[in-house]
Scaffold this motif. Structure first.
Motif, PDB file in Angstrom:
ATOM      1  N   CYS B 489       0.858  -1.178   0.000  1.00 35.83           N
ATOM      2  CA  CYS B 489       0.000   0.000   0.000  1.00 35.83           C
ATOM      3  C   CYS B 489       0.891   1.224   0.000  1.00 35.83           C
ATOM      4  CB  CYS B 489      -0.948   0.013   1.191  1.00 35.83           C
ATOM      5  SG  CYS B 489      -0.155   0.430   2.727  1.00 35.83           S
ATOM      6  N   ASP B 490       0.339   2.353  -0.256  1.00 36.44           N
ATOM      7  CA  ASP B 490       1.128   3.586  -0.285  1.00 36.44           C
ATOM      8  C   ASP B 490       1.298   4.109   1.119  1.00 36.44           C
ATOM      9  OD1 ASP B 490       1.524   3.644  -2.973  1.00 36.44           O
ATOM     10  OD2 ASP B 490      -0.437   4.565  -3.348  1.00 36.44           O
ATOM     11  N   PRO B 491       2.524   4.414   1.476  1.00 36.79           N
ATOM     12  CA  PRO B 491       2.700   5.007   2.790  1.00 36.79           C
ATOM     13  C   PRO B 491       2.164   6.441   2.782  1.00 36.79           C
ATOM     14  CG  PRO B 491       4.762   5.035   1.589  1.00 36.79           C
ATOM     15  CD  PRO B 491       3.767   4.315   0.721  1.00 36.79           C
ATOM     16  N   LEU B 492       1.726   6.867   3.909  1.00 39.34           N
ATOM     17  CA  LEU B 492       1.175   8.198   4.015  1.00 39.34           C
ATOM     18  C   LEU B 492       2.312   9.200   4.144  1.00 39.34           C
ATOM     19  CD1 LEU B 492      -1.334   9.923   4.292  1.00 39.34           C
ATOM     20  CD2 LEU B 492      -1.324   9.432   6.735  1.00 39.34           C
ATOM     21  N   THR B 493       2.498  10.010   3.105  1.00 35.01           N
ATOM     22  CA  THR B 493       3.561  11.014   3.128  1.00 35.01           C
ATOM     23  C   THR B 493       3.045  12.255   3.849  1.00 35.01           C
ATOM     24  OG1 THR B 493       4.329  10.188   1.017  1.00 35.01           O
ATOM     25  CG2 THR B 493       5.172  12.333   1.714  1.00 35.01           C
ATOM     26  N   LEU B 494       3.700  12.602   4.933  1.00 35.05           N
ATOM     27  CA  LEU B 494       3.257  13.771   5.691  1.00 35.05           C
ATOM     28  C   LEU B 494       3.928  15.037   5.194  1.00 35.05           C
ATOM     29  CD1 LEU B 494       3.498  12.196   9.259  1.00 35.05           C
ATOM     30  CD2 LEU B 494       1.436  12.538   7.895  1.00 35.05           C
ATOM     31  N   LEU B 495       5.211  14.910   4.851  1.00 37.89           N
ATOM     32  CA  LEU B 495       5.971  16.073   4.408  1.00 37.89           C
ATOM     33  C   LEU B 495       6.907  15.661   3.305  1.00 37.89           C
ATOM     34  CD1 LEU B 495       7.015  17.459   7.901  1.00 37.89           C
ATOM     35  CD2 LEU B 495       5.557  18.687   6.287  1.00 37.89           C
ATOM     36  N   SER B 496       7.188  16.601   2.421  1.00 36.31           N
ATOM     37  CA  SER B 496       8.077  16.306   1.315  1.00 36.31           C
ATOM     38  C   SER B 496       8.836  17.576   0.955  1.00 36.31           C
ATOM     39  CB  SER B 496       7.227  15.815   0.147  1.00 36.31           C
ATOM     40  OG  SER B 496       8.054  15.577  -0.949  1.00 36.31           O
ATOM     41  N   GLY B 497      10.121  17.434   0.657  1.00 31.62           N
ATOM     42  CA  GLY B 497      10.898  18.608   0.239  1.00 31.62           C
ATOM     43  C   GLY B 497      12.100  18.818   1.131  1.00 31.62           C
ATOM     44  N   GLY B 498      12.505  20.074   1.249  1.00 31.72           N
ATOM     45  CA  GLY B 498      13.655  20.414   2.078  1.00 31.72           C
ATOM     46  C   GLY B 498      14.961  19.983   1.440  1.00 31.72           C
ATOM     47  N   VAL B 499      16.034  20.113   2.201  1.00 37.61           N
ATOM     48  CA  VAL B 499      17.329  19.646   1.720  1.00 37.61           C
ATOM     49  C   VAL B 499      17.860  18.609   2.697  1.00 37.61           C
ATOM     50  CG1 VAL B 499      17.964  21.767   0.514  1.00 37.61           C
ATOM     51  CG2 VAL B 499      18.568  21.494   2.909  1.00 37.61           C
ATOM     52  N   CYS B 500      18.611  17.672   2.147  1.00 31.90           N
ATOM     53  CA  CYS B 500      19.174  16.628   3.007  1.00 31.90           C
ATOM     54  C   CYS B 500      20.401  17.201   3.725  1.00 31.90           C
ATOM     55  CB  CYS B 500      19.556  15.419   2.162  1.00 31.90           C
ATOM     56  SG  CYS B 500      20.367  14.142   3.124  1.00 31.90           S
ATOM     57  N   ALA B 501      20.316  17.307   5.030  1.00 31.14           N
ATOM     58  CA  ALA B 501      21.452  17.826   5.800  1.00 31.14           C
ATOM     59  C   ALA B 501      22.328  16.696   6.302  1.00 31.14           C
ATOM     60  CB  ALA B 501      20.941  18.658   6.971  1.00 31.14           C
ATOM     61  N   SER B 502      21.742  15.524   6.435  1.00 33.22           N
ATOM     62  CA  SER B 502      22.497  14.340   6.833  1.00 33.22           C
ATOM     63  C   SER B 502      21.707  13.132   6.372  1.00 33.22           C
ATOM     64  CB  SER B 502      22.684  14.322   8.355  1.00 33.22           C
ATOM     65  OG  SER B 502      23.217  13.095   8.769  1.00 33.22           O
ATOM     66  N   GLN B 503      22.349  12.281   5.576  1.00 34.26           N
ATOM     67  CA  GLN B 503      21.627  11.173   4.965  1.00 34.26           C
ATOM     68  C   GLN B 503      21.198  10.117   5.982  1.00 34.26           C
ATOM     69  OE1 GLN B 503      23.604   9.423   1.654  1.00 34.26           O
ATOM     70  NE2 GLN B 503      23.015  11.112   0.338  1.00 34.26           N
ATOM     71  N   GLY B 504      20.226   9.338   5.551  1.00 33.92           N
ATOM     72  CA  GLY B 504      19.818   8.218   6.387  1.00 33.92           C
ATOM     73  C   GLY B 504      18.322   8.202   6.622  1.00 33.92           C
ATOM     74  N   VAL B 505      17.893   7.206   7.370  1.00 33.16           N
ATOM     75  CA  VAL B 505      16.480   7.035   7.679  1.00 33.16           C
ATOM     76  C   VAL B 505      16.361   6.783   9.170  1.00 33.16           C
ATOM     77  CG1 VAL B 505      14.398   5.710   7.177  1.00 33.16           C
ATOM     78  CG2 VAL B 505      16.179   5.906   5.441  1.00 33.16           C
ATOM     79  N   GLY B 506      15.401   7.456   9.802  1.00 33.74           N
ATOM     80  CA  GLY B 506      15.198   7.239  11.234  1.00 33.74           C
ATOM     81  C   GLY B 506      13.714   7.216  11.561  1.00 33.74           C
TER      82      GLY B 506
END
Lengths: 123, 904
Positions: B489-506
């Motif tokens: 199913c599609d995950p619910l995206t709450l926010l999108s955009g910005g710049v990556c200041a430090s990579q990774g997933v948390g």
């Protein structure tokens, strides 16, 4: 330049005098007192734009000073500045009408921003 | 790795060792009694008390060693308190071992004191080691500073001196108050002693305590007097700087800590820098900057990166303020591409501070590294919240050329702070190595090859999906459902955009920090959501799993520290505070520039492992050096002539020696005192068995007749022995596996129940198997067939005394097959929570500090394995058979443990 001065309440004389001096340099009139009772007396006699309040005072608990000040002048804007970090004390302060809760040592520019924000807030 | 009290290295030495033990045991029962039973019992109890105390100390020592070794590899942070505390505890435990051994041996082995003292002295020297600190001038002018002055002025100022004096580029005039000066300052009046006292035992997880101690120390330093000599020197140099200026001279005081800005440790923004300081505040500001070494985030940072307080000396640059018209940051290469043919310039009106403290909107340029350095890309006006800056093409070209020059000079891509004054003159304020290149953040999402999320497989557990995220713990995505199928199913995206200041997933619950009060309440494992990435929030980075900020750039100090700590961060994510909800569980994909509701396992699986922050740091080095005196095991063979006190070169050797000798002393007790051979009672189960039991203290019931030659299980009070016995006898042994290997077909085995099956009586292998017991203790040495095993358990009054240890060695088959059997046993024991170490064909397995009930269950497992793994080495070459044995063993054990689930 604001018409009303800032009151700095802290038991450390050097800190109070340096801060008042620095504020003056940036166009803020200010005065300092070294005890809770002196702070309450000054607030009774004078209206201040912002009161910067330490929580550890020799004669009174900072929370008590805050309540007294608010009793005399409910509109006063009090910013707590403390070296003894305590979330519960901070919550209590905000509940009793403090405008903000800052931890020592605070960068002077940050302090100025907070003082400005407190002063400019609608009473 | 730690070897424990291993079997000796040489395959045969273990057998020799065993023979020695068995001889001792045999002699034990041959000796005539000399002491009366009551005296004997009393002497035995005293010895046994020492023996047990020695075992506990041995156990603690091994545990401490393992913990210290693990700290080096696990990547978690530790401070000097950990190193010092563990070394001290270790020394104490080894001292105890020596003490108890000396008593056990009636005063022998006092010569152990000598190696013990020698080793602990070496350890103390390692721990007390200070970074070398050169004495020098209190103040150096910028004209005197270059890279060679780094030990006096810190890296930031040394680099700036290089820029000025070696490259001839323009930097602000000024001087540096050196490391010598700050050391004199904090060491006067025992200030440093008081600081150390306050830091001792500080719990970094307690934010209130951290902030209070930090404030107290900074206050202490800020109010301490400077020596008249230093104060005069500062003011005199300031005066010289002021000579040419017409108006009041304003300076910037910049921290330049020793160790700061080295290539992999940024200390970014940890210390204070104060702009626009007038003469009357210079001395006070200097004190405050020296004090900023103890800012809360700096304390946390040092701890995380393995720096001791004494490793960092605060030098302070006092530089004439540049009246900046445009200022900013210049990267000589793109942070995500060390070979990029362009530089990146970030610029903002006024002073550079707004760019690096994360508070201001900036404009970004890409400018070619090749003359004439054309602008390749300029952020469009629509993207800007303000009108475009007046950075001319010429200025951009000058900046790019400067960036390339600085990179060539320093030999690595540079991160440069610059300012162009109102006369159009370019000043370099700072140049340092560009941190974490290649795929470590610092890029915008438009340019990165971000991993895509084509089809995230999600199973929604709850139905009440709220618009602003999901209640914590309710939503877990990407996990298989009950049937093992994941539901796409599609995950619910709450926010999108910005710049990556430090990579990774948390992933974690949202916690917004707007004020100091929120800061104090920030929970461990939460997602830090902020409006502005102030450097002050860095003290939360060891608690946060991810950062989302509404404003800010990858150049901000907080971004640098986030990259170092491996905490994913998205900056410039508009509406984050309004959209997210406190305590809702979210997954932050910093690389992909998105915040999703709930926990998305498939994304988290892509997250890179956390960096080892400690490797190479001073504290890490101290621990490594300390371990060189602790863990290497030189005394491996008790039969060797070098197995003696003066052969002990490390603390591990001492534990090995003491343990070995303690066991021997216990075994020779009877020999020395005359042990009644009636002490060994033959165990009777239906009929007399081949198992003998010796009571060490209170292992038999009071009504048991001490004159009897036999004992049955009802008279045995030893809980650990009963558990082992239960495991041994729960399932009948099926006999040796069906093998046909010539001579091996006649391999002798002994059933636990059948005393008549004892055809190996002529050899040492036939020695009896003894349980040495007390109510809570059991030591069982077993020689079954061709392998040797030792089980020892102590279930004491205190959890710290509790342990089960198992040693196993040998077999009749060739080494490969013996290894395979050890492998099989290791796997099984690991499943039951044992810490297993394997060396050649010997293994040790231990469990410590667990409750008695837990250990009794494990003893059953060991009892079972003692019996049922006999001779299976002979068939281990057959994989199918081995697998089926594994299966059968696990099935039996599960039944035996009354459906207790094995633990990993």
């Amino acid at each position: 330049m604001t018409e009303l001065p800032i009151l700095v309440v802290d038991d450390e004389e050097e800190f109070v005098s340096t801060l008042v001096q620095r504020l003056r340099k940036r166009g803020w009139a200010g005065e300092g007192v070294l005890s809770g009772s002196a702070a309450v007396a000054r607030v009774a006699a004078n209206d201040f734009a912002v009161i910067l309040l330490d929580m550890r005072l020799p004669d009174m608990d900072g929370g008590q000073v805050l309540r007294e000040i608010k009793k005399i002048r409910p509109q006063s804007r009090v910013v707590i500045l403390t070296g003894h970090a305590s979330a519960s004390e901070g919550e209590e302060g905000i509940k009793n009408g403090a405008f903000d809760y800052l931890l020592k040592p605070v960068e002077f520019e940050t302090l100025l921003e907070k003082l400005q924000a407190a002063r400019d807030r609608d009473p | 790795m730690l070897k424990g009290n291993d079997f000796p290295e040489q395959p045969n030495a273990g057998d020799q060792n065993m023979t020695f033990f068995l001889d001792r045991l045999t002699s034990l029962f041959r000796t005539k009694p000399r002491l009366k039973p009551a005296e004997l019992q009393a002497a035995f109890r005293a010895h046994y008390k020492d023996f047990r105390a020695l075992l506990t100390a041995n156990n603690n020592a091994l545990e401490l060693m393992a913990e210290m070794e693990q700290a080096l590899t696990a990547g978690r942070s530790f401070g000097m308190a950990f190193v010092r505390g563990n070394c001290t505890a270790l020394s104490v435990n080894i001292y105890k071992m020596i003490h108890h051994l000396t008593r056990l041996a009636d005063g022998r082995y006092t010569e152990l004191d000598q190696p013990f003292r020698a080793i602990t002295k070496q350890l103390e020297q390692v721990i007390a080691l200070r970074s070398p600190s050169a004495e020098g001038a209190l103040i150096l002018t910028m004209a005197e500073v270059d890279a060679s002055a780094v030990d006096q002025v810190g890296e930031k100022m040394a680099n700036l001196g290089e820029v000025r004096n070696r490259l001839g580029l323009r930097t602000p005039d000024g001087f540096v108050i050196t490391a010598t000066a700050s050391r004199h300052f904090v060491e006067a009046d025992a200030l440093q002693v008081e600081i150390n006292r306050r830091l001792k035992g500080l719990d970094l997880d307690n934010l209130e305590e951290l902030y209070t101690v930090s404030a107290g120390i900074q206050n202490l330093i800020s109010n301490a007097p400077l020596s008249p000599e230093l104060e005069e020197a500062i003011l005199a140099h300031h005066q010289q700087l002021a000579t040419d200026s017409e108006d009041e001279l304003l300076v910037a005081l910049r921290s330049s800590a020793l160790g700061e800005d080295s290539s992999n440790v940024s200390f970014a923004g940890q210390y204070r820098t104060q702009l626009n300081v007038s003469r009357e505040f210079v001395v006070q500001t200097y004190r405050e900057i020296v004090a900023s070494k103890y800012k809360s985030q700096a304390i946390v940072y040092r701890q995380q990166r393995g720096y001791r307080n004494l490793d960092v000396h605060m030098c302070v640059g006092c530089l004439r303020m540049v009246d900046g018209a445009i200022s900013g940051v210049l990267y000589s290469r793109a942070p995500d591409d060390p070979r990029s043919p362009y530089v990146i310039i970030q610029a903002a009106p006024g002073l550079a501070a707004t760019v690096v403290d994360g508070s201001g909107a900036t404009e970004q340029f890409r400018v070619s590294r090749t003359p004439p350095h054309p602008i390749l890309h300029r952020q469009s006006a629509e993207e800007l919240s303000h009108s475009p800056l007046a950075l001319t093409e010429l200025q951009a070209a000058e900046l790019a050329a400067t960036g390339v020059r600085l990179e060539e000079h320093f030999g690595t891509p540079q991160d440069i702070e610059w300012s162009i004054d109102r006369c159009g003159l370019l000043y370099i304020l700072q140049s340092r190595p560009l941190g974490r290149p290649a795929s470590e953040g610092g890029q915008d999402n438009s340019s990165i090859s971000s991993h895509t999320v084509p089809q995230i497989r999600v199973s929604i557990v709850g139905r009440s999906v709220r618009q602003r995220g999901l209640p914590a713990m309710q939503q877990v995505c990407g996990q298989a459902d009950d049937k093992g199928d994941a539901v796409p199913c599609d995950p619910l995206t709450l926010l999108s955009g910005g710049v990556c200041a430090s990579q990774g997933v948390g992933c974690g619950p949202v916690f917004m920090v707007r004020s100091n009060l929120d800061l104090l309440r920030f929970p461990k494992g939460a997602v830090l959501v902020i409006e502005t990435p102030y450097p002050d929030w860095a003290s939360l980075l060891n608690r946060a799993v991810a950062v989302v900020s509404e404003t800010g750039q990858p150049a901000a100090h907080l971004a640098t520290v986030a990259r170092e700590f491996g905490v994913p961060a998205i900056f410039g994510m508009k509406q984050a505070l309004a959209t997210l909800e406190n305590n809702s569980l979210v997954t932050v994909d910093a690389t992909g520039g998105k915040v999703y509701a709930g926990r998305i396992e498939s994304l988290l699986a892509l997250a890179p492992p956390k960096p080892n922050l400690m490797a190479g740091s001073p504290v890490y080095k101290v621990l490594t050096q300390a371990l060189a005196h602790i863990t290497p095991l030189n005394l491996t063979d008790p039969a060797s002539p070098f197995f003696r006190p003066d052969g002990c070169k490390t603390l591990h050797d001492l534990t090995r020696f003491c343990h070995e000798k303690a066991v021997v002393e216990m075994f020779t007790f009877g020999e020395r005192y005359g042990f009644d051979d009636k002490a060994a009672k033959q165990l009777v189960v239906d009929a007399p068995s081949q198992w003998w039991v010796i009571d060490l203290d209170d292992g038999f019931t009071p009504d048991f007749d001490p004159e009897s030659r036999y004992i049955d299980l009802n008279h045995i009070t030893s809980a650990p022995m009963q558990a082992i016995w239960q495991g041994m006898t729960a399932f009948p042994w099926a006999g040796p596996p069906p093998v046909s290997l010539g001579g091996f077909g006649s391999i002798i085995f002994q059933s636990t129940r059948n005393p008549n099956l004892d055809p190996a009586v002529r050899s040492a292998m036939a020695a009896k198997n003894y349980f040495l017991i007390s109510k809570n203790f059991c030591n069982l040495s077993v020689r079954l067939g061709y392998h040797f095993a030792l089980v020892e358990a102590n279930l004491g009054k205190y959890l710290t005394e509790n342990y089960v240890s198992f040693q196993f060695k040998g077999g009749a088959a060739d080494q490969d097959r013996r290894l395979l059997r050890i492998q099989l046993i290791s796997e099984i024991l690991s499943e039951f929570g044992f810490r297993v170490e394997q060396k050649v064909d010997a293994m040790t397995a231990r469990i410590e500090k667990k409750p008695g009930t837990y250990l009794l269950e494990r003893l059953k497992v060991l009892g079972y394995l003692l019996i049922h793994t006999r001779q299976i080495d002979m068939i281990m070459a057959d994989q199918d058979m081995a697998a089926s044995y594994h299966q059968k063993i696990m099935a039996d054990l599960r039944t035996l443990m009354d459906k207790t689930t094995p633990e990993a």
